[in-house]
Design a protein around this motif. Sequence first.
Motif, PDB file in Angstrom:
ATOM      1  N   ALA A   1      25.095  -5.619  16.024  1.00 41.89           N
ATOM      2  CA  ALA A   1      25.905  -4.673  15.255  1.00 41.89           C
ATOM      3  C   ALA A   1      25.204  -3.336  15.080  1.00 41.89           C
ATOM      4  O   ALA A   1      25.824  -2.267  15.218  1.00 41.89           O
ATOM      5  CB  ALA A   1      26.243  -5.276  13.891  1.00 41.89           C
ATOM      6  N   GLU A   2      23.911  -3.363  14.809  1.00 41.85           N
ATOM      7  CA  GLU A   2      23.173  -2.118  14.598  1.00 41.85           C
ATOM      8  C   GLU A   2      23.102  -1.297  15.882  1.00 41.85           C
ATOM      9  O   GLU A   2      23.268  -0.071  15.868  1.00 41.85           O
ATOM     10  CB  GLU A   2      21.750  -2.420  14.100  1.00 41.85           C
ATOM     11  CG  GLU A   2      21.677  -2.951  12.679  1.00 41.85           C
ATOM     12  CD  GLU A   2      22.127  -4.425  12.583  1.00 41.85           C
ATOM     13  OE1 GLU A   2      22.169  -5.103  13.635  1.00 41.85           O
ATOM     14  OE2 GLU A   2      22.429  -4.876  11.459  1.00 41.85           O
ATOM     15  N   GLU A   3      22.845  -1.965  17.005  1.00 40.92           N
ATOM     16  CA  GLU A   3      22.765  -1.260  18.291  1.00 40.92           C
ATOM     17  C   GLU A   3      24.107  -0.629  18.653  1.00 40.92           C
ATOM     18  O   GLU A   3      24.162   0.526  19.094  1.00 40.92           O
ATOM     19  CB  GLU A   3      22.336  -2.237  19.386  1.00 40.92           C
ATOM     20  CG  GLU A   3      20.893  -2.714  19.266  1.00 40.92           C
ATOM     21  CD  GLU A   3      20.586  -3.847  20.227  1.00 40.92           C
ATOM     22  OE1 GLU A   3      19.400  -3.983  20.607  1.00 40.92           O
ATOM     23  OE2 GLU A   3      21.519  -4.613  20.594  1.00 40.92           O
ATOM     24  N   LEU A   4      25.181  -1.383  18.464  1.00 41.24           N
ATOM     25  CA  LEU A   4      26.504  -0.854  18.801  1.00 41.24           C
ATOM     26  C   LEU A   4      26.875   0.307  17.888  1.00 41.24           C
ATOM     27  O   LEU A   4      27.455   1.304  18.335  1.00 41.24           O
ATOM     28  CB  LEU A   4      27.545  -1.968  18.717  1.00 41.24           C
ATOM     29  CG  LEU A   4      28.966  -1.626  19.205  1.00 41.24           C
ATOM     30  CD1 LEU A   4      28.935  -1.012  20.593  1.00 41.24           C
ATOM     31  CD2 LEU A   4      29.850  -2.859  19.182  1.00 41.24           C
ATOM     32  N   CYS A   5      26.526   0.217  16.613  1.00 40.61           N
ATOM     33  CA  CYS A   5      26.783   1.318  15.676  1.00 40.61           C
ATOM     34  C   CYS A   5      26.075   2.595  16.122  1.00 40.61           C
ATOM     35  O   CYS A   5      26.649   3.687  16.106  1.00 40.61           O
ATOM     36  CB  CYS A   5      26.299   0.935  14.272  1.00 40.61           C
ATOM     37  SG  CYS A   5      27.556   0.160  13.266  1.00 40.61           S
TER      38      CYS A   5
END
Length: 460
Positions: free
Chosen positions: A306-310
Amino acid sequence: MRNPVHPAALVPPAGGVTAALRQKHASAGHEELDSRGLVFPENLQLPGLSSLIQESWRRSAELHANPDNPEAPLAMDRDELEEYRRRHPLAAIMPVIHKLLVLPSHDSGMLVAVGDEVGRLLWVEGDAALQRRAEGMMFVPGADWSEATVGTSAPGTALALGRGIQISGAEHYKRSVHPWSCTAVPFHDPDTGALLGVVDITGTESAVAPHTLSLVEATVAAAQAHLRVERLQLAAARQSPPSRRRSPAAPGTAGMPAANSLYRNSLQLLGRDQALLSIDGRTVALSARHSEILALLSTHPEGLNAEELCTLLYPGEASTMTLRAEMVRLRKVLQQLNPGAVPESRPYRLPLDVVPDAGQVLNCLQRGAHRIALEIYRGAVLPRSEAPGIAALRARVSALMREALLTDGSAESLLKYAELPEAKDDVEVRAAALKLLPPRSPKRAAVVADLERLDRELSA
């Protein structure tokens, strides 16, 4: 005793020129080209030779294809070839090709070849004696028969033009191919229109009979219908799958698409603000945000947390809660299209192999097939997107496309690229095209006018 004249040489085609006269014009054209040191200026016109053949010879000369090299180069060894064609989408159509073309070819003295989208032959079948003869010029599986490598030939030129063609005898650029004639038709994905490869019939004069082109075109149409039906059946079988998770990869295949899945599921990103997603024959237009998400996931098949995609998706700081809400909406869209396409989570990952058109362009550029890459390239990746990951992908594809054309592109390719929005103010591209254009080319005036306009605008 003189060699008998084949009956086909006495029958005038639709244009009223006999096959024998056609060969005479082609042979004279080779002599003229040889006298010029294989330089084919744009203002040169070879009498009696069709414009299609002349343009192909001009491209062949610009690409430095060697007409005196008797053999086509081998692009893949046996092991690589077996693995590649087992996984190629055209493997699914081979039963149709075999039934409609290969089996009849055993009695008619023909060879049937199927190649990929960059001109590498994957299958060559048919008359056994003819196959042995064709080995002398390396018309064999694994060989590169692109126009850039061997010059004018039915498979390579059909791919370059994107339509069916017939090349007879001395119309071939390579001299070792002059005893042969061939008909070829490109094969496009029935759902996305992506270029998948080419189907070719090679033999003697009968290989370019008028009915041969119709036969190959009809076979390609039947094969496209077969491929579409197969996908629909597969989609129906997936309506209630036991699990949407990927099955464990076989040894040595990690990161590779499943057999025959290439281009079956595609994502069109180039030159559009909202992507088109095609899965197993069904297509849906995505919102701008969903376009960005699927573009990022399709270029990161290993998945993103989730953090990488954000980080890749939002220009500023954004909460993962915002992303999760967007993913819920995207899952609803994909659920209606195909339940098997719904992204997995932890990490976010696509359960199906989806090929973005930007990936096709990069693949072609890596192989040195910049003209095919330019055919696919319809503009920048999601041009209005401000997502950091999309901006990086857009810049990479655009820069590599431009660099390849400036390094190896013909004047024709550079001028075609100059028409794209991203190149409307590109002085270097126009200057490179002007340098390659012959002194008397009628295209020079427009390029000079463009350069003068850009000079005035930059000066102001």
